[in-house]
Design a protein around this motif. Structure first.
Motif, PDB file in Angstrom:
ATOM      1  N   PRO A 126       6.156   4.445   0.990  1.00  0.00           N
ATOM      2  CA  PRO A 126       5.935   5.897   1.111  1.00  0.00           C
ATOM      3  C   PRO A 126       6.393   6.645  -0.135  1.00  0.00           C
ATOM      4  CG  PRO A 126       7.892   5.271   2.316  1.00  0.00           C
ATOM      5  CD  PRO A 126       7.316   3.985   1.771  1.00  0.00           C
ATOM      6  N   TYR A 127       5.649   7.695  -0.484  1.00  0.00           N
ATOM      7  CA  TYR A 127       6.004   8.573  -1.603  1.00  0.00           C
ATOM      8  C   TYR A 127       6.213   9.984  -1.077  1.00  0.00           C
ATOM      9  CZ  TYR A 127       4.789   4.863  -4.885  1.00  0.00           C
ATOM     10  OH  TYR A 127       4.757   3.674  -5.584  1.00  0.00           O
ATOM     11  N   TYR A 184       0.855  -1.197   0.000  1.00  0.00           N
ATOM     12  CA  TYR A 184       0.000   0.000   0.000  1.00  0.00           C
ATOM     13  C   TYR A 184       0.882   1.235   0.000  1.00  0.00           C
ATOM     14  CZ  TYR A 184       0.613   0.910   5.063  1.00  0.00           C
ATOM     15  OH  TYR A 184       1.112   1.200   6.314  1.00  0.00           O
ATOM     16  N   GLY A 185       0.479   2.221  -0.789  1.00  0.00           N
ATOM     17  CA  GLY A 185       1.231   3.456  -0.893  1.00  0.00           C
ATOM     18  C   GLY A 185       0.629   4.548  -0.040  1.00  0.00           C
ATOM     19  N   SER A 186       1.446   5.519   0.315  1.00  0.00           N
ATOM     20  CA  SER A 186       0.956   6.698   1.032  1.00  0.00           C
ATOM     21  C   SER A 186       1.731   7.907   0.548  1.00  0.00           C
ATOM     22  CB  SER A 186       1.133   6.540   2.548  1.00  0.00           C
ATOM     23  OG  SER A 186       2.470   6.803   2.935  1.00  0.00           O
ATOM     24  N   SER A 187       1.235   9.100   0.887  1.00  0.00           N
ATOM     25  CA  SER A 187       1.894  10.332   0.461  1.00  0.00           C
ATOM     26  C   SER A 187       3.069  10.689   1.355  1.00  0.00           C
ATOM     27  CB  SER A 187       0.893  11.483   0.428  1.00  0.00           C
ATOM     28  OG  SER A 187       0.331  11.694   1.701  1.00  0.00           O
ATOM     29  N   GLY A 188       3.380   9.838   2.320  1.00  0.00           N
ATOM     30  CA  GLY A 188       4.543  10.080   3.168  1.00  0.00           C
ATOM     31  C   GLY A 188       4.417   9.402   4.511  1.00  0.00           C
ATOM     32  N   ILE A 189       5.563   9.088   5.101  1.00  0.00           N
ATOM     33  CA  ILE A 189       5.584   8.453   6.414  1.00  0.00           C
ATOM     34  C   ILE A 189       4.932   9.361   7.450  1.00  0.00           C
ATOM     35  CG2 ILE A 189       7.126   7.654   8.255  1.00  0.00           C
ATOM     36  CD1 ILE A 189       9.125   6.915   6.013  1.00  0.00           C
ATOM     37  N   GLY A 190       4.021   8.795   8.233  1.00  0.00           N
ATOM     38  CA  GLY A 190       3.370   9.541   9.294  1.00  0.00           C
ATOM     39  C   GLY A 190       2.092  10.240   8.892  1.00  0.00           C
ATOM     40  N   GLY A 191       1.756  10.200   7.611  1.00  0.00           N
ATOM     41  CA  GLY A 191       0.521  10.829   7.157  1.00  0.00           C
ATOM     42  C   GLY A 191      -0.685   9.950   7.406  1.00  0.00           C
TER      43      GLY A 191
END
Length: 322
Positions: free
Chosen positions: A183-184, A155-162
């Motif tokens: 993370p992206y 699974y992707g996200s717009s950044g760590i901790g978001g």
């Protein structure tokens, strides 16, 4: 003698009068709003929707400065260390302002004490989406696939901790599965790879995901709210499969510590007027952002409450920078 003392007193007072006058002239040059994610992501999109109206109200250009990295921490630190002169602001997110203080053990700053709350921008709809070529039609099918092949579903996200990162970590915890977080540096790059099938799913913000859902490139499986959305009544909630599941997202404008109150008040008023503008509000709502103007004090309380709410959840999920 009296006249001479009066003149001397006026001369001594002059240096203290000038800063107040200078504050009264704010703004006299372009204002920078730092965004902690790449251009094309939802934080960037929402800020750019507000940009023209803010410029009109304040009479100065609004420069959007994209500084992706470390789940918004890079952008936050830039504003923390910026002069408190009213020309540097951060469009903060739940990750940067409420989750990262628990996620990162060596943050180096505290959003609650090292930033000045200005006003909330909006609550943001997140949606659980998968590439159109994936076989899963609902949350249960995704969970079953993850159980059958641990550490392979990504699974992707717009950044760590978001919010997207935490949403995936919480799904892992409640469903008893192990997936892989990718993370992206923002929602734009994430969406490119998600549409291209390089990651299996994401809890993406509506502004970046819904156009791809409407085009048929992505399939929306669920929303992470406790109740179904009025705008998408046929889309189930994750909580219908995993009771109690809920992850919210939001944006808020903050400035450096000790930002003068007259500047805070004027910027807050500009934010409120912008968010109440029919055209701006309609555009934001169409992208899944609910305008929620607040006072600075209301935002300060909200950030405190959100930090306290998410700290035990972050610890329980075991989510950490990767």
């Amino acid at each position: 003698m009296f006249q001479r003392r009066a003149v001397m007193g006026a001369a001594l007072a002059a240096p203290f009068i000038r800063p107040a006058a200078a504050q009264g002239e704010w703004p006299s040059r372009p204002i920078r709003i730092v965004v902690g994610f790449a251009a094309g992501g939802s934080t960037d999109i929402a800020t750019r929707v507000m940009q023209p109206k803010l410029q009109q109200i304040l009479g100065q250009p609004i420069v959007i400065d994209n500084r992706p990295g470390a789940g918004g921490n890079l952008a936050t630190e830039i504003v923390v260390r910026a002069p408190a002169d009213g020309y540097n602001f951060l469009m903060g997110t739940i990750g940067a302002l409420a989750i990262n203080p628990t996620m990162y053990s060596n943050l180096g700053f505290d959003p609650q004490t090292d930033l000045t709350p200005v006003g909330m921008a909006g609550n943001v709809l997140n949606v659980l989406v998968v590439p159109a070529d994936r076989p899963w039609r609902n949350v249960q099918a995704l969970i079953e696939a993850a159980k059958a092949a641990p550490d392979t579903i990504t699974y992707g996200s717009s950044g760590i901790g978001g919010a997207g990162h935490l949403a995936g970590a919480l799904l892992d915890q409640l469903a008893g599965v192990k997936t892989v977080h990718v993370p992206y540096r923002g929602g734009g790059p994430l969406m490119t790879d998600l549409v291209g099938g390089k990651v299996d799913y994401a809890f993406s913000t509506a502004p970046t995901a819904l156009p791809q859902v409407e085009s048929g490139r992505l399939r929306m499986l669920a929303v992470p709210t406790l109740q179904r959305l009025r705008t998408h009544p046929n889309t189930p909630t994750v909580a219908e499969t995993l009771p109690g599941y809920e992850v919210a997202n939001w944006y808020a404008l903050v400035g450096p510590k000790n930002l003068p109150r007259p500047i805070v008040d004027r910027m807050n008023a500009a934010m409120r007027e912008t968010l109440q503008d029919r055209s701006v509000a309609s555009t934001l709502e169409g992208q899944g952002v609910e305008p929620t103007p607040t006072t600075p004090e209301e935002l300060a309380r909200f950030i405190r409450d959100e930090t306290a709410k998410w700290a035990p959840i972050v610890r329980a999920t075991g989510a950490r920078p990767e």
